[in-house]
Design an enzyme around this catalytic site. Structure first.
Site, PDB file in Angstrom:
ATOM      1  N   THR A   6      57.076  20.746  43.130  1.00 24.08           N
ATOM      2  CA  THR A   6      57.429  20.663  41.715  1.00 24.08           C
ATOM      3  C   THR A   6      57.165  21.967  40.988  1.00 24.08           C
ATOM      4  O   THR A   6      56.394  22.799  41.447  1.00 24.08           O
ATOM      5  CB  THR A   6      56.661  19.530  41.011  1.00 24.08           C
ATOM      6  OG1 THR A   6      57.312  19.243  39.793  1.00 24.08           O
ATOM      7  CG2 THR A   6      55.234  19.901  40.740  1.00 24.08           C
ATOM      8  N   ALA A 164      63.951  27.625  40.901  1.00 24.94           N
ATOM      9  CA  ALA A 164      64.717  26.839  41.879  1.00 24.94           C
ATOM     10  C   ALA A 164      65.449  27.729  42.879  1.00 24.94           C
ATOM     11  O   ALA A 164      65.682  27.319  44.017  1.00 24.94           O
ATOM     12  CB  ALA A 164      65.704  25.924  41.158  1.00 24.94           C
ATOM     13  N   CYS A 167      62.027  29.111  45.119  1.00 22.39           N
ATOM     14  CA  CYS A 167      61.013  28.189  45.647  1.00 22.39           C
ATOM     15  C   CYS A 167      61.706  27.012  46.332  1.00 22.39           C
ATOM     16  O   CYS A 167      62.454  26.272  45.689  1.00 22.39           O
ATOM     17  CB  CYS A 167      60.116  27.678  44.517  1.00 22.39           C
ATOM     18  SG  CYS A 167      58.915  26.440  45.061  1.00 22.39           S
ATOM     19  N   THR A 170      61.349  23.465  44.735  1.00 21.07           N
ATOM     20  CA  THR A 170      61.811  23.277  43.360  1.00 21.07           C
ATOM     21  C   THR A 170      63.330  23.189  43.361  1.00 21.07           C
ATOM     22  O   THR A 170      63.981  23.981  44.030  1.00 21.07           O
ATOM     23  CB  THR A 170      61.359  24.467  42.479  1.00 21.07           C
ATOM     24  OG1 THR A 170      59.935  24.567  42.522  1.00 21.07           O
ATOM     25  CG2 THR A 170      61.804  24.294  41.036  1.00 21.07           C
TER      26      THR A 170
END
Length: 180
Positions: A6, A164, A167, A170
């Site tokens: 997250t 995003a 990672c 994510t």
């Protein structure tokens, strides 16, 4: 603490406070869900909170935090005091101490990070981020903050999009909440 799966960011700008998060949930190396909700409004929509870590642990922490906010007898909402009280309990309580999560809480005047190690951090800048993509989102947000034309929501959204891209834990399914 390092949690996979997250990225959550909180930003204040122009009288608005935003908390946003991606929607990915992973178990080991497997994506289980792409549209999870990791943020919520608390205390009749006056406080925003987001979490990184175990979902069940985060729900427990949301409830405990809300109890700390409600505990004030004069009815004034003081998230700093509530955050410190929660952090003290989290660190010293044998059951709470085992919870694996981090929280961001924010109201119209404050942004705070609360960790299980007893830390309550108020950022120098009006931005902070947690989770596996937290450093990427934080770095992007600091750069975007230099553009005075961007709103808090724009900065949060763009910063999570950057996270995003780099990672693997994510994604770009972003949920955003805003208060004034």
């Amino acid at each position: 603490m390092s949690f996979k799966g997250t990225t959550v960011i909180a930003i204040r700008r122009g009288g608005k406070t935003v908390v946003a998060a991606d929607g990915q949930v992973t178990f080991g190396y497997t994506v289980l869900k792409s549209n999870a909700i990791k943020i919520r409004k608390l205390f009749n929509g006056k406080i925003l909170a987001g979490f990184a870590g175990s979902t069940s642990d985060a729900i427990t922490l949301f409830e405990k935090f809300e109890e700390k906010v409600k505990a004030r007898e004069d009815g004034i909402i003081d998230i700093k005091r509530a955050a410190v009280e929660l952090a003290k309990d989290w660190r010293s309580d044998k059951i709470l101490h085992k919870l694996e999560a981090m929280m961001l809480v924010a109201d119209s005047e404050n942004i705070l990070l609360i960790s299980g190690t007893g830390d309550v951090v108020e950022p120098e800048e009006d931005v902070i981020s947690i989770g596996s993509g937290g450093n990427y989102a934080y770095s992007a947000a600091l750069a975007y903050m230099e553009n005075k034309k961007l709103s808090a929501a724009d900065i949060a959204f763009k910063s999570l999009k950057v996270a995003a891209r780099v990672c693997i834990y994510t994604n770009s399914n972003i949920v955003l909440e805003e208060i004034s």
